[in-house]
Write a protein that holds these residues in place. Structure first.
Motif, PDB file in Angstrom:
ATOM      1  N   THR A 290      -4.119   6.831   5.556  1.00 62.37           N
ATOM      2  CA  THR A 290      -3.354   5.415   5.241  1.00 62.37           C
ATOM      3  C   THR A 290      -3.421   4.634   6.601  1.00 62.37           C
ATOM      4  O   THR A 290      -3.571   3.346   6.784  1.00 62.37           O
ATOM      5  N   GLU A 291      -2.659   5.405   7.501  1.00 60.13           N
ATOM      6  CA  GLU A 291      -2.329   4.522   8.744  1.00 60.13           C
ATOM      7  C   GLU A 291      -3.840   4.132   9.429  1.00 60.13           C
ATOM      8  O   GLU A 291      -3.707   2.866  10.139  1.00 60.13           O
ATOM      9  N   GLU A 292      -4.639   5.113   9.718  1.00 60.61           N
ATOM     10  CA  GLU A 292      -5.801   4.803  10.200  1.00 60.61           C
ATOM     11  C   GLU A 292      -6.600   3.422   9.272  1.00 60.61           C
ATOM     12  O   GLU A 292      -7.144   2.599  10.068  1.00 60.61           O
ATOM     13  N   TYR A 293      -6.762   3.564   8.117  1.00 61.76           N
ATOM     14  CA  TYR A 293      -7.319   2.868   7.190  1.00 61.76           C
ATOM     15  C   TYR A 293      -6.532   1.368   7.657  1.00 61.76           C
ATOM     16  O   TYR A 293      -7.422   0.276   7.666  1.00 61.76           O
ATOM     17  N   LEU A 294      -5.267   1.143   7.763  1.00 66.56           N
ATOM     18  CA  LEU A 294      -4.680  -0.077   7.864  1.00 66.56           C
ATOM     19  C   LEU A 294      -4.967  -0.711   9.317  1.00 66.56           C
ATOM     20  O   LEU A 294      -5.342  -1.957   9.387  1.00 66.56           O
TER      21      LEU A 294
ATOM     22  N   VAL B 186       0.917  -1.324  -0.029  1.00 69.45           N
ATOM     23  CA  VAL B 186      -0.009  -0.016  -0.029  1.00 69.45           C
ATOM     24  C   VAL B 186       0.686   1.197  -0.050  1.00 69.45           C
ATOM     25  O   VAL B 186       1.953   1.261   0.527  1.00 69.45           O
ATOM     26  N   GLY B 187       0.173   2.327  -0.444  1.00 69.77           N
ATOM     27  CA  GLY B 187       1.139   3.676  -0.031  1.00 69.77           C
ATOM     28  C   GLY B 187      -0.141   4.768  -0.359  1.00 69.77           C
ATOM     29  O   GLY B 187      -1.262   4.408  -0.240  1.00 69.77           O
ATOM     30  N   ILE B 188       0.473   6.038   0.016  1.00 69.96           N
ATOM     31  CA  ILE B 188      -0.532   6.798   0.209  1.00 69.96           C
ATOM     32  C   ILE B 188      -0.783   7.643  -0.873  1.00 69.96           C
ATOM     33  O   ILE B 188      -1.627   8.738  -1.039  1.00 69.96           O
TER      34      ILE B 188
ATOM     35  N   VAL C 256     -11.826  12.485  -3.002  1.00 69.91           N
ATOM     36  CA  VAL C 256     -11.100  12.092  -1.474  1.00 69.91           C
ATOM     37  C   VAL C 256      -9.961  13.165  -1.245  1.00 69.91           C
ATOM     38  O   VAL C 256      -9.484  13.611  -2.247  1.00 69.91           O
ATOM     39  N   PRO C 257      -9.864  13.942  -0.052  1.00 71.57           N
ATOM     40  CA  PRO C 257      -8.842  14.992   0.196  1.00 71.57           C
ATOM     41  C   PRO C 257      -7.520  14.339   0.281  1.00 71.57           C
ATOM     42  O   PRO C 257      -7.231  13.466   0.589  1.00 71.57           O
ATOM     43  N   PHE C 258      -6.666  15.123  -0.523  1.00 70.78           N
ATOM     44  CA  PHE C 258      -5.507  15.062  -0.896  1.00 70.78           C
ATOM     45  C   PHE C 258      -4.657  15.127   0.598  1.00 70.78           C
ATOM     46  O   PHE C 258      -3.757  14.618   0.696  1.00 70.78           O
ATOM     47  N   THR C 259      -5.062  16.136   1.338  1.00 73.24           N
ATOM     48  CA  THR C 259      -4.274  16.266   2.545  1.00 73.24           C
ATOM     49  C   THR C 259      -4.560  15.254   3.422  1.00 73.24           C
ATOM     50  O   THR C 259      -5.700  14.653   3.426  1.00 73.24           O
ATOM     51  N   ALA C 260      -3.745  15.233   4.411  1.00 75.09           N
ATOM     52  CA  ALA C 260      -3.998  14.041   5.416  1.00 75.09           C
ATOM     53  C   ALA C 260      -3.800  12.749   5.057  1.00 75.09           C
ATOM     54  O   ALA C 260      -4.512  11.778   5.401  1.00 75.09           O
ATOM     55  N   ARG C 261      -3.491  12.274   3.714  1.00 75.03           N
ATOM     56  CA  ARG C 261      -3.465  11.115   3.355  1.00 75.03           C
ATOM     57  C   ARG C 261      -2.772  10.118   4.079  1.00 75.03           C
ATOM     58  O   ARG C 261      -2.800   8.928   4.014  1.00 75.03           O
TER      59      ARG C 261
END
Length: 297
Positions: free
Chosen positions: A142-146, A119-121, A133-138
């Motif tokens: 990612t960390e939260e989704y994982l 996975v990547g951001i 999807v917002p580009f900021t805070a991606r």
């Protein structure tokens, strides 16, 4: 040292007959994993700089066929038996994590536990905009989704409360084949990406690096604690994956790369347009990188 092949899903590598030929030849000749990357959309005049080339431009034409990696790898899984499968990489913050958890577990089950989820951001602001999807805070997304996906893979009845996703008392089945879930490797060559890979992932996938740059990145991963990875019960594998796609490597570099901690070299290429040519192309790569002179059936 494992040798993987990143050749599926784009251009001629998006054609089913070529996928079949490449996947079966790669398995027969001893490649460790088939890798497939992702872009949901490309644009003719991107606003964002591509971070993996000197000129800031992606080499893939905007009008090229580019398959969804989980679907492409599902096709590859159906025509092979043992070779590993890996996304390199899926752009996690662009997707609903509950859906990705379901899709990844489905592929893992159908392939008898062969999936590694890279996975990547993401880097393309245009792509995020097209997906709403917002580009900021991606990175934080990612960390939260994982974390949410690991919860779904682990718990029969799952609850998660975060800034970007939340669910309560849900069942998502099937579960991955392995008890600890699906191994997740983090893409990205920058300092923050390396720290993220060491802290929360099961390894790292570096892309378009020189041999010297790869060694520096592995050193940074060690400094960030990747070597202590096996002690974390949230990790899906005891030993981390350190996979790199290199711009200047030769087979003679493999012993030194193994010494510094690389576990897999990923050969990147575009297969020819016909199945016969694609099979011969894979055989040629195997002779160079694996010393293979014929199918290992």
């Amino acid at each position: 040292m494992r040798v993987g092949l990143h050749a599926l899903g784009i251009g001629d590598g998006a054609r089913p007959e070529v996928i079949r030929a490449v996947a079966q030849a790669a398995e027969a000749h001893g490649f460790s994993r088939l890798w497939a990357g992702e872009h949901v959309v490309l644009v003719d005049a991107p606003a964002s700089r591509y971070p993996y080339s000197d000129d800031g431009r992606i080499a893939v034409p905007a009008d090229a066929d580019w398959l969804d990696p989980l679907l492409a790898l599902s096709f590859a899984a159906a025509v092979t038996r043992e070779i590993g499968l890996a996304t390199g990489v899926l752009l996690l913050p662009e997707h609903n994590p509950v859906v990705v958890a379901k899709q990844a577990a489905t592929l893992d089950v159908l392939s008898a536990g062969r999936l590694t989820l890279g996975v990547g951001i993401g880097w393309s602001a245009d792509e995020f905009a097209a997906l709403g999807v917002p580009f900021t805070a991606r990175g934080r997304r990612t960390e939260e989704y994982l974390a949410a996906m690991r919860t779904l893979w682990r718990d029969d009845v799952a609850t998660f409360e975060g800034d970007f996703t939340r669910f309560h008392g849900v069942r998502v089945n099937p579960k991955p084949v392995r008890e600890r879930g699906i191994p997740v490797v983090m893409g990205g060559n920058g300092a923050v990406a390396l720290r993220r890979a060491a802290k929360i992932a099961d390894g790292w996938y570096g892309f378009n690096l020189s041999v010297a740059e790869a060694a520096e990145c592995v050193s940074a991963l060690v400094e960030h604690g990747l070597a202590e990875h096996h002690a974390n019960p949230n990790r899906a594998v005891e030993q981390p994956v350190v996979a790199v796609a290199l711009t200047d490597a030769t087979p003679e570099d493999l012993p030194e790369l193994a010494r510094v901690g690389v576990t897999e070299i990923v050969v990147v290429g575009a297969p020819p347009a016909t199945p016969d040519e694609a099979g011969r192309w894979v055989a040629g790569l195997a002779r160079r990188w694996l010393g293979s002179t014929g199918p290992c059936l």
